[in-house]
Design an enzyme around this catalytic site. Structure first.
Site, PDB file in Angstrom:
ATOM      1  N   ASP A  85       0.845  -1.194   0.000  1.00  0.00           N
ATOM      2  CA  ASP A  85       0.000   0.000   0.000  1.00  0.00           C
ATOM      3  C   ASP A  85       0.885   1.251   0.000  1.00  0.00           C
ATOM      4  OD1 ASP A  85      -2.283   1.894   0.953  1.00  0.00           O
ATOM      5  OD2 ASP A  85      -3.266  -0.052   0.773  1.00  0.00           O
ATOM      6  N   HIS A 117      -3.497   5.827   3.959  1.00  0.00           N
ATOM      7  CA  HIS A 117      -4.229   4.656   3.477  1.00  0.00           C
ATOM      8  C   HIS A 117      -3.589   3.345   3.933  1.00  0.00           C
ATOM      9  CE1 HIS A 117      -5.850   1.879   0.340  1.00  0.00           C
ATOM     10  NE2 HIS A 117      -6.905   2.683   0.366  1.00  0.00           N
ATOM     11  N   ASN A 212     -13.984   0.680  -6.592  1.00  0.00           N
ATOM     12  CA  ASN A 212     -15.008   1.619  -6.128  1.00  0.00           C
ATOM     13  C   ASN A 212     -15.668   2.359  -7.284  1.00  0.00           C
ATOM     14  OD1 ASN A 212     -14.110   0.945  -3.554  1.00  0.00           O
ATOM     15  ND2 ASN A 212     -12.786   2.726  -3.390  1.00  0.00           N
ATOM     16  N   SER A 285     -11.190  -0.827  -0.305  1.00  0.00           N
ATOM     17  CA  SER A 285      -9.890  -0.856   0.382  1.00  0.00           C
ATOM     18  C   SER A 285     -10.029  -1.252   1.838  1.00  0.00           C
ATOM     19  CB  SER A 285      -9.234   0.528   0.324  1.00  0.00           C
ATOM     20  OG  SER A 285      -8.571   0.734  -0.884  1.00  0.00           O
TER      21      SER A 285
END
Length: 336
Positions: A85, A117, A212, A285
């Site tokens: 990530d 994130h 998404n 996520s």
């Protein structure tokens, strides 16, 4: 198999909520209610609580309650999770003494998370069992953590760095490789499929966010890369009422492009770089590290890895009164 593909840029899959969400949610709730009525009481699947509406409390986040972490004795002890990530806040007090193994695959940027994130995803999959002054938010507090920075501090990264991060995670003995990233590309990437197969053969299960791109109820969009690879598990996002999140991408008709499983992804509370310490955000996520953490619990419980671990997750998921094209096998569940 040899293949030539363009170099792509992939992104962290966090949803940016807008005011249009309210209207979309109302339509989605009405659609869920209609489906529940159609299913009928006799055939409705058992849900993990008397009510299918969850909320954070003083002890646990709603996501941990929904996946039944509250009932398990497992912690993921002896299992390694790699989260690829934006990196990790190495100074986060909730992880003092954990000493994650880290590596950056982003030129000119250290592993230290300048985005948030990655720290959030590591928190959900692997956060502590009793954080001081906070509710518990981590699924598998006993795991060994690998933090690979494959996305830059703006939240994007290229195929080369991501693929290198996967190979590193495999060589480091990761049982689970969690990737909350992707690109809205319909076709399967042979490069990601090849590395997905190598991972499974080595006993590493790659779990990736579905995307998404949806705008439900009208547009379910499709699972993008790398989650649409047949050898990579694709994760959808659920709301606290166990309805599909309005942004959660649906199944892609390409081979391997189906949704495999679902996890809590809407309004998820977890760790965040200091000084903020915690944050609540949404996206596939956020669903992905829930599934990754539960995978570690199952691996500890059964000793399974790779394809056998994949089967554990799908076979023990709680069925939902929603299309499998949206939620796959259903809501991921921790072992008792």
């Amino acid at each position: 198999m040899l293949a030539v593909e363009p170099e792509r840029v992939l992104h962290a899959l966090t949803d940016t909520l807008t005011e249009s969400y309210t209207a979309g949610y109302a339509h989605g709730a009405a659609d869920l209610a209609a489906r529940l009525s159609a299913v009928g009481a006799a055939s409705a699947p058992a849900l993990p609580a008397a009510t299918a509406v969850f909320q954070d409390n003083n002890q646990y986040t709603w996501g941990l309650q929904a996946v039944c972490v509250t009932r398990t004795k497992r912690t993921g002890q002896g299992i390694t999770i790699a989260v690829l990530d934006t990196g990790f806040d190495l100074d986060h007090p909730d992880f003092a003494g954990r000493a994650p193994i880290t590596k950056s695959f982003v030129t000119g940027q250290a592993v230290q998370d300048g985005n948030g994130h990655g720290t959030h995803c590591i928190g959900t999959s692997s956060g502590p069992s009793a954080p001081a002054g906070s509710r518990r938010y981590g699924v598998a507090p006993g795991v060994r953590i690998l933090a690979g920075k494959v996305l830059n501090n703006a939240g994007s990264g290229n195929d080369q760095g991501i693929l290198a991060g996967i190979e590193w995670a495999i060589t480091q003995g990761a049982t689970i490789i969690s990737m909350s990233l992707g690109a809205d590309v319909r076709e399967v990437s042979q490069a990601y499929e090849n590395v997905g197969r190598r991972a499974l053969a080595a006993g590493s299960l790659i779990i990736a966010a579905a995307g998404n791109a949806a705008n439900r109820p009208g547009d379910p969009a499709f699972v993008g890369i790398p989650a649409n690879s047949p050898s990579i598990m694709a994760v959808a996002s659920l709301d606290a009422d166990l309805g599909i999140s309005f942004y959660s991408s649906g199944s892609n008709p390409v081979a391997g492009g189906q949704i495999d499983i679902a996890g809590p992804g809407r309004n998820v509370y977890s760790s965040w770089p200091m000084p903020k310490r915690y944050n609540t955000i949404s996206g596939t996520s956020m669903a992905t590290p829930h599934v990754s953490g539960v995978a570690a619990l199952w691996s500890e419980a059964t000793g399974h890895t790779g394809r056998a671990l994949w089967s554990d997750l799908t076979q023990h998921a709680t069925r939902l009164p929603l299309p499998s094209s949206d939620v796959g096998a259903g809501l991921v569940q921790a072992p008792a």
